[in-house]
Design a protein around this motif. Structure first.
Motif, PDB file in Angstrom:
ATOM      1  N   SER A   1      37.140 -24.235  29.896  1.00  0.00           N
ATOM      2  CA  SER A   1      36.310 -23.752  28.807  1.00  0.00           C
ATOM      3  C   SER A   1      36.077 -22.242  28.918  1.00  0.00           C
ATOM      4  N   THR A   2      35.910 -21.740  30.151  1.00  0.00           N
ATOM      5  CA  THR A   2      35.732 -20.299  30.338  1.00  0.00           C
ATOM      6  C   THR A   2      36.975 -19.548  29.880  1.00  0.00           C
ATOM      7  N   TYR A   3      38.152 -20.116  30.181  1.00  0.00           N
ATOM      8  CA  TYR A   3      39.399 -19.498  29.735  1.00  0.00           C
ATOM      9  C   TYR A   3      39.421 -19.407  28.212  1.00  0.00           C
ATOM     10  N   LEU A   4      39.058 -20.491  27.542  1.00  0.00           N
ATOM     11  CA  LEU A   4      39.094 -20.505  26.076  1.00  0.00           C
ATOM     12  C   LEU A   4      38.081 -19.526  25.490  1.00  0.00           C
ATOM     13  N   GLU A   5      36.910 -19.457  26.085  1.00  0.00           N
ATOM     14  CA  GLU A   5      35.897 -18.515  25.608  1.00  0.00           C
ATOM     15  C   GLU A   5      36.417 -17.084  25.732  1.00  0.00           C
ATOM     16  N   THR A   6      36.970 -16.758  26.890  1.00  0.00           N
ATOM     17  CA  THR A   6      37.503 -15.413  27.115  1.00  0.00           C
ATOM     18  C   THR A   6      38.686 -15.132  26.189  1.00  0.00           C
ATOM     19  N   ALA A   7      39.577 -16.101  26.046  1.00  0.00           N
ATOM     20  CA  ALA A   7      40.722 -15.932  25.145  1.00  0.00           C
ATOM     21  C   ALA A   7      40.250 -15.721  23.710  1.00  0.00           C
ATOM     22  N   GLY A   8      39.224 -16.474  23.302  1.00  0.00           N
ATOM     23  CA  GLY A   8      38.675 -16.300  21.957  1.00  0.00           C
ATOM     24  C   GLY A   8      38.125 -14.906  21.736  1.00  0.00           C
ATOM     25  N   ILE A   9      37.461 -14.365  22.745  1.00  0.00           N
ATOM     26  CA  ILE A   9      36.933 -12.999  22.655  1.00  0.00           C
ATOM     27  C   ILE A   9      38.089 -12.007  22.527  1.00  0.00           C
ATOM     28  N   PHE A  10      39.150 -12.236  23.304  1.00  0.00           N
ATOM     29  CA  PHE A  10      40.306 -11.341  23.222  1.00  0.00           C
ATOM     30  C   PHE A  10      41.016 -11.443  21.868  1.00  0.00           C
ATOM     31  N   VAL A  11      41.149 -12.639  21.325  1.00  0.00           N
ATOM     32  CA  VAL A  11      41.764 -12.769  19.993  1.00  0.00           C
ATOM     33  C   VAL A  11      40.928 -12.008  18.975  1.00  0.00           C
ATOM     34  N   SER A  12      39.615 -12.105  19.095  1.00  0.00           N
ATOM     35  CA  SER A  12      38.725 -11.371  18.204  1.00  0.00           C
ATOM     36  C   SER A  12      38.931  -9.865  18.368  1.00  0.00           C
ATOM     37  N   ALA A  13      39.005  -9.412  19.617  1.00  0.00           N
ATOM     38  CA  ALA A  13      39.225  -7.983  19.876  1.00  0.00           C
ATOM     39  C   ALA A  13      40.584  -7.530  19.345  1.00  0.00           C
ATOM     40  N   PHE A  14      41.618  -8.341  19.568  1.00  0.00           N
ATOM     41  CA  PHE A  14      42.943  -8.003  19.036  1.00  0.00           C
ATOM     42  C   PHE A  14      42.891  -7.917  17.513  1.00  0.00           C
ATOM     43  N   SER A  15      42.132  -8.822  16.887  1.00  0.00           N
ATOM     44  CA  SER A  15      42.007  -8.815  15.428  1.00  0.00           C
ATOM     45  C   SER A  15      41.343  -7.535  14.953  1.00  0.00           C
ATOM     46  N   LEU A  16      40.269  -7.136  15.640  1.00  0.00           N
ATOM     47  CA  LEU A  16      39.572  -5.901  15.269  1.00  0.00           C
ATOM     48  C   LEU A  16      40.449  -4.675  15.467  1.00  0.00           C
ATOM     49  N   ALA A  17      41.338  -4.740  16.464  1.00  0.00           N
ATOM     50  CA  ALA A  17      42.209  -3.598  16.772  1.00  0.00           C
ATOM     51  C   ALA A  17      43.511  -3.624  15.965  1.00  0.00           C
ATOM     52  N   GLY A  18      43.702  -4.650  15.147  1.00  0.00           N
ATOM     53  CA  GLY A  18      44.916  -4.736  14.352  1.00  0.00           C
ATOM     54  C   GLY A  18      46.142  -5.171  15.131  1.00  0.00           C
ATOM     55  N   GLN A  19      45.944  -5.812  16.254  1.00  0.00           N
ATOM     56  CA  GLN A  19      47.045  -6.251  17.119  1.00  0.00           C
ATOM     57  C   GLN A  19      47.454  -7.690  16.774  1.00  0.00           C
ATOM     58  N   ARG A  20      48.156  -7.837  15.661  1.00  0.00           N
ATOM     59  CA  ARG A  20      48.517  -9.161  15.153  1.00  0.00           C
ATOM     60  C   ARG A  20      49.378  -9.945  16.142  1.00  0.00           C
ATOM     61  N   LEU A  21      50.415  -9.333  16.693  1.00  0.00           N
ATOM     62  CA  LEU A  21      51.317 -10.054  17.593  1.00  0.00           C
ATOM     63  C   LEU A  21      50.597 -10.522  18.853  1.00  0.00           C
ATOM     64  N   SER A  22      49.794  -9.663  19.441  1.00  0.00           N
ATOM     65  CA  SER A  22      49.041 -10.044  20.640  1.00  0.00           C
ATOM     66  C   SER A  22      48.051 -11.155  20.327  1.00  0.00           C
ATOM     67  N   GLY A  23      47.370 -11.031  19.187  1.00  0.00           N
ATOM     68  CA  GLY A  23      46.420 -12.059  18.778  1.00  0.00           C
ATOM     69  C   GLY A  23      47.090 -13.405  18.551  1.00  0.00           C
ATOM     70  N   ARG A  24      48.223 -13.382  17.875  1.00  0.00           N
ATOM     71  CA  ARG A  24      48.946 -14.637  17.612  1.00  0.00           C
ATOM     72  C   ARG A  24      49.476 -15.259  18.898  1.00  0.00           C
ATOM     73  N   ALA A  25      49.965 -14.429  19.823  1.00  0.00           N
ATOM     74  CA  ALA A  25      50.494 -14.957  21.093  1.00  0.00           C
ATOM     75  C   ALA A  25      49.393 -15.626  21.897  1.00  0.00           C
ATOM     76  N   LEU A  26      48.235 -14.984  21.980  1.00  0.00           N
ATOM     77  CA  LEU A  26      47.131 -15.571  22.731  1.00  0.00           C
ATOM     78  C   LEU A  26      46.594 -16.811  22.022  1.00  0.00           C
ATOM     79  N   LEU A  27      46.533 -16.775  20.711  1.00  0.00           N
ATOM     80  CA  LEU A  27      46.087 -17.947  19.955  1.00  0.00           C
ATOM     81  C   LEU A  27      47.031 -19.124  20.183  1.00  0.00           C
ATOM     82  N   ALA A  28      48.324 -18.875  20.248  1.00  0.00           N
ATOM     83  CA  ALA A  28      49.295 -19.953  20.518  1.00  0.00           C
ATOM     84  C   ALA A  28      49.038 -20.566  21.901  1.00  0.00           C
ATOM     85  N   ARG A  29      48.698 -19.732  22.873  1.00  0.00           N
ATOM     86  CA  ARG A  29      48.369 -20.253  24.211  1.00  0.00           C
ATOM     87  C   ARG A  29      47.097 -21.099  24.158  1.00  0.00           C
ATOM     88  N   MET A  30      46.111 -20.645  23.382  1.00  0.00           N
ATOM     89  CA  MET A  30      44.877 -21.427  23.236  1.00  0.00           C
ATOM     90  C   MET A  30      45.181 -22.781  22.597  1.00  0.00           C
TER      91      MET A  30
END
Length: 182
Positions: A1-30
């Motif tokens: 659960s901690t991994y998912l929480e942290t990954a969710g925060i990173f996907v959010s950060a990637f989204s805010l930074a416009g990093q679509r590929l990084s966000g999608r890759a991490l979301l696929a792992r989630m």
């Protein structure tokens, strides 16, 4: 659960930074990690749907998917009973609803904002407040309310470039609509 929480925060950060590929890759792992747990773990649903919502809304431009993911994250937060996340996801669902043109979106957004204020959640409150203010600034008759929310966020939150930037952007929109000099 901690991994998912942290990954969710990173996907959010990637989204805010416009990093679509990084966000999608991490979301696929989630998505791979949560595959078999979603039925029995509402926190996993909350984090996954929140991340999907952020990516859909901010980077992919799919308001319908963003609304659906936010509503599913809200339902998961309600099952967990976390009032802070309930209010946050109510606000995110309301913003997506507004983007879809729903007349109920603004009332839902303002109700979620009030709930965050009552919970004493200053960062969540002001982040939601500047997003609400940004929406209100698009409507001439709501300019004073937008200005009040944005100004309060600027006065109370120090050190958040995101909140400061959104607040200043909103104030410039309100002032421009009024015809004030820049």
């Amino acid at each position: 659960s901690t991994y998912l929480e942290t990954a969710g925060i990173f996907v959010s950060a990637f989204s805010l930074a416009g990093q679509r590929l990084s966000g999608r890759a991490l979301l696929a792992r989630m998505e791979r990690q949560t595959g078999s747990t979603l039925e029995r773990e509402p926190l996993h649903v909350l984090w996954l749907r929140h991340a999907q919502h952020r990516l859909s809304r901010m980077l992919v431009g799919e308001p319908w998917a963003a609304w659906r993911h936010a509503e599913e994250a809200l339902a998961a937060a309600e099952r967990v009973g976390n009032q802070r996340w309930i209010a946050r996801m109510q606000s995110e669902a309301a913003l997506a609803e507004i983007e879809l043109g729903s007349p109920q979106g603004e009332a839902r957004l303002l109700a979620a904002l009030e709930k965050l204020r009552e919970l004493g959640e200053p960062l969540g409150y002001h982040f939601t407040a500047v997003k609400a203010a940004r929406w209100l600034a698009t409507r001439e008759e709501r300019g004073a309310a937008a200005e009040e929310l944005a100004s309060a966020a600027l006065q109370r939150i120090q050190g958040s470039g995101l909140i400061t930037g959104l607040a200043l952007w909103t104030l410039s929109l309100v002032q421009s609509r009024r015809g004030d000099a820049a």
